[in-house]
Scaffold this motif. Structure first.
Motif, short mmCIF file in Angstrom:
data_model
loop_
_atom_site.label_atom_id
_atom_site.label_comp_id
_atom_site.label_asym_id
_atom_site.label_seq_id
_atom_site.Cartn_x
_atom_site.Cartn_y
_atom_site.Cartn_z
N MET A 18 0.87 -1.13 0.19
CA MET A 18 0.06 -0.03 0.25
C MET A 18 0.97 1.03 -0.06
SD MET A 18 -3.14 1.13 0.09
CE MET A 18 -4.11 -0.30 0.58
N ILE A 19 0.59 2.13 -0.86
CA ILE A 19 1.48 3.14 -1.12
C ILE A 19 1.06 4.44 -0.14
CG2 ILE A 19 2.17 5.15 -2.51
CD1 ILE A 19 2.10 3.01 -5.14
N ASP A 20 1.64 4.95 0.44
CA ASP A 20 1.64 6.09 1.54
C ASP A 20 1.30 7.40 0.36
OD1 ASP A 20 1.26 8.44 3.03
OD2 ASP A 20 2.75 7.18 4.56
N THR A 21 -0.16 7.87 0.35
CA THR A 21 -0.22 8.81 -0.72
C THR A 21 0.31 10.08 -0.22
OG1 THR A 21 -2.57 9.16 0.10
CG2 THR A 21 -2.07 7.69 -1.79
N ASP A 22 0.08 10.51 1.17
CA ASP A 22 0.74 11.83 1.86
C ASP A 22 2.23 11.67 1.61
OD1 ASP A 22 -1.82 12.30 2.45
OD2 ASP A 22 -1.79 11.80 4.54
N ARG A 23 2.59 10.81 1.80
CA ARG A 23 4.32 10.47 1.72
C ARG A 23 4.58 11.03 0.45
NH1 ARG A 23 7.98 5.49 2.71
NH2 ARG A 23 10.04 6.72 2.65
N ALA A 24 3.84 10.13 -0.72
CA ALA A 24 4.03 10.33 -2.06
C ALA A 24 3.92 11.82 -2.35
CB ALA A 24 3.28 9.49 -2.96
N ALA A 25 3.09 12.41 -2.07
CA ALA A 25 2.78 13.60 -2.37
C ALA A 25 3.83 14.70 -1.90
CB ALA A 25 1.29 14.43 -1.80
N GLY A 26 4.25 14.48 -0.51
CA GLY A 26 5.26 15.24 -0.05
C GLY A 26 6.56 15.17 -0.97
N ALA A 27 6.91 13.62 -1.16
CA ALA A 27 8.02 13.48 -1.77
C ALA A 27 8.19 14.22 -3.39
CB ALA A 27 8.22 12.09 -2.11
N ARG A 28 6.84 14.29 -4.06
CA ARG A 28 6.86 15.07 -5.33
C ARG A 28 7.12 16.41 -5.14
NH1 ARG A 28 2.63 11.26 -5.89
NH2 ARG A 28 0.98 13.05 -5.56
N HIS A 29 6.62 16.98 -4.00
CA HIS A 29 6.83 18.41 -3.84
C HIS A 29 8.27 18.77 -3.57
CE1 HIS A 29 2.64 18.88 -4.43
NE2 HIS A 29 2.44 18.67 -3.18
N ALA A 30 8.83 17.99 -2.66
CA ALA A 30 10.29 18.16 -2.15
C ALA A 30 11.13 18.12 -3.59
CB ALA A 30 10.79 16.95 -1.19
N LEU A 31 10.85 17.07 -4.52
CA LEU A 31 11.77 16.83 -5.84
C LEU A 31 11.42 18.05 -6.53
CD1 LEU A 31 13.28 15.11 -7.46
CD2 LEU A 31 11.16 14.03 -8.51
N VAL A 32 10.20 18.58 -6.48
CA VAL A 32 10.22 19.90 -7.58
C VAL A 32 10.84 20.72 -6.96
CG1 VAL A 32 8.43 21.43 -8.06
CG2 VAL A 32 7.74 19.11 -8.50
N ALA A 33 10.99 21.18 -5.58
CA ALA A 33 11.66 22.17 -5.18
C ALA A 33 13.16 22.10 -5.45
CB ALA A 33 11.37 22.47 -3.56
N GLU A 34 13.68 20.98 -5.22
CA GLU A 34 15.09 20.68 -5.90
C GLU A 34 15.24 21.01 -7.12
OE1 GLU A 34 18.70 17.55 -4.86
OE2 GLU A 34 16.86 16.91 -4.55
N LEU A 35 14.43 20.50 -8.21
CA LEU A 35 14.65 20.73 -9.35
C LEU A 35 14.49 22.25 -9.80
CD1 LEU A 35 12.81 17.63 -10.86
CD2 LEU A 35 14.77 17.94 -10.72
N ARG A 36 13.50 23.00 -9.00
CA ARG A 36 13.42 24.28 -9.15
C ARG A 36 14.86 25.01 -8.79
NH1 ARG A 36 10.16 27.60 -12.47
NH2 ARG A 36 8.15 26.93 -12.19
N ASP A 37 15.33 24.71 -7.71
CA ASP A 37 16.39 25.38 -6.99
C ASP A 37 17.62 25.29 -8.05
OD1 ASP A 37 14.94 26.03 -5.04
OD2 ASP A 37 15.46 24.83 -3.76
N ARG A 38 17.92 23.90 -8.52
CA ARG A 38 18.92 23.87 -9.31
C ARG A 38 18.81 24.20 -10.82
NH1 ARG A 38 22.03 18.12 -7.63
NH2 ARG A 38 21.64 18.07 -5.47
N GLY A 39 17.68 24.81 -10.94
CA GLY A 39 17.46 25.09 -12.64
C GLY A 39 17.24 24.26 -13.58
#
Length: 403
Positions: A1-22
């Motif tokens: 079973m996938i933890d949807t809240d954890r997945a959403a948090g991981a997606r937002h954290a990844l987006v923030a890093e990809l944004r920060d690194r251009g």
């Protein structure tokens, strides 16, 4: 079973890093990365940290020798390639090399009015992509099919963009036939065993690069595959050192027989690199300007593998072999060469000379590329461009003079 809240948090954290690194520049690509559940396209045992790592690729399938045949690309290069393609709502896009995840990202960017065609030569890969796309709600927006990309996609196109997600040695003529005149081609192009993702747009009768990025990809299969020339050198320890030549292998490699037996010498370039600074463009420089260039690998226990701080880039000169090494220098490391054989010093000198040439002329500039299909007029090629012949055309690189 996938933890949807954890997945959403991981997606937002990844987006923030990809944004920060251009790597994410546009709102459209950002929204795609926030919406698509990346973990649903990975093998079931993939850890969250791996699925949502900035530069983690995840192998999906290997051959009998353990070589990767299909993988989910690292997040940073997926984002970069989507930005390179300059996608807009309503576009029709071809993805060459399937897996499902990147096709879902493309579908999000081009929207319900767009069309995504994702192909792969491997039926197993396509079946897996189809299942994942269906499970995540994208099957109605992505058409997946088995096809050899070298021959295009009958009854599809024309395409506003073609995104290739496997390493291609050349540009198949049919890709340009199926690409709209104003369309973008984004392709990981293999140049003498060094790969760059290049975004091309037509400029008159040729293609001109608009952006490039460093990345590695699994090799293309099918009729577009390209086999390297492989030379195996026995090491006195009983192991093997391998030289892989993309093209232009020296004609008499037999001179290397026993080259590793007499031990090595080292020499240094007097060119240093600071800690944490990329020197990936030095590899690219070698690929274009270092004669006898090859990739080097070595079994554990060989003299090469035992040497400290060696890199898999080498050159052959007659009965000599030299490969790139590093040694400590103030604040970083100095480039040098470790050489074997009767002509080892010649090979080492050639390697160090190209390190110095890169330092003088290419280190602080960004090269551009152009591709001219066979039959096109070559006279407009700039005098300062280097030329590399491919099967279906001519590739050039222009390295602006360093200021």
């Amino acid at each position: 079973m996938i933890d949807t809240d954890r997945a959403a948090g991981a997606r937002h954290a990844l987006v923030a890093e990809l944004r920060d690194r251009g790597k994410i520049l546009s709102g459209a690509v950002e929204r795609a990365f926030r919406r698509v559940p990346r973990e649903r396209f990975m093998p079931g045992d993939t850890e969250f940290a791996m699925a949502y790592g900035y530069d983690n690729s995840v192998v999906i399938k290997r051959d009998g020798q353990g070589r990767a045949l299909s993988s989910v690309s690292a997040a940073y290069i997926q984002a970069v390639m989507l930005e390179m393609a300059q996608l807009r709502p309503g576009m029709t896009v071809l993805e060459i090399g399937s897996g499902g995840l990147n096709a879902a990202y493309i579908a999000e960017v081009v929207g319900p009015e767009g069309r995504v065609v994702s192909i792969d030569i491997d039926p197993e890969v396509i079946d897996r992509a189809a299942v994942a796309l269906d499970a995540t709600g994208y099957s109605s927006r992505v058409h997946v099919l088995v096809a050899d990309a070298q021959h295009g996609v009958p009854d599809e196109g024309p395409f506003d963009a073609i995104i290739v997600t496997v390493g291609a040695w050349d540009i198949a003529p049919v890709w340009l036939t199926q690409l709209r005149p104003e369309g973008m081609l984004v392709v990981p192009l293999v140049m003498n065993n060094v790969t760059r993702v290049i975004a091309f747009r037509r400029d008159g009768d040729h293609l001109a690069s608009t952006a490039t990025e460093v990345a590695g990809f699994v090799a293309m299969q099918g009729d577009g595959a390209r086999a390297d020339d492989l030379v195996e050198l026995p090491d006195p320890t009983g192991g093997t050192v391998r030289l892989s030549f993309d093209s232009g292998a020296p004609s008499d490699l037999g001179q290397l027989s026993g080259v590793l037996a007499a031990g090595a010498t080292e020499s240094w370039s007097q060119v240093a690199i600071a800690n944490g600074v990329s020197f990936a463009d030095l590899h690219l420089w070698f690929a274009w300007f270092l004669g006898g260039f090859c990739r080097l690998s070595a079994d554990d226990g060989t003299d090469v593998a035992a040497s400290k701080r060696w890199l898999p880039f080498a050159t052959v000169r007659g009965a000599g072999l030299a490969y790139l090494i590093l040694r400590d220098a103030p604040g970083g490391a100095e480039f040098g060469a470790r050489a074997y054989g009767r002509d080892g010093q010649l090979a080492a000198d050639a390697l160090n000379e190209q390190v110095q040439a890169w330092h003088r002329s290419g280190r602080h500039t960004t090269p551009t590329f152009a591709y001219r299909p066979n039959g096109r007029d070559a006279s407009p090629i700039p005098a300062d461009a280097a030329v590399m012949s491919k099967t279906h055309g001519v590739l050039t690189i222009t390295w602006p003079t360093s200021s």
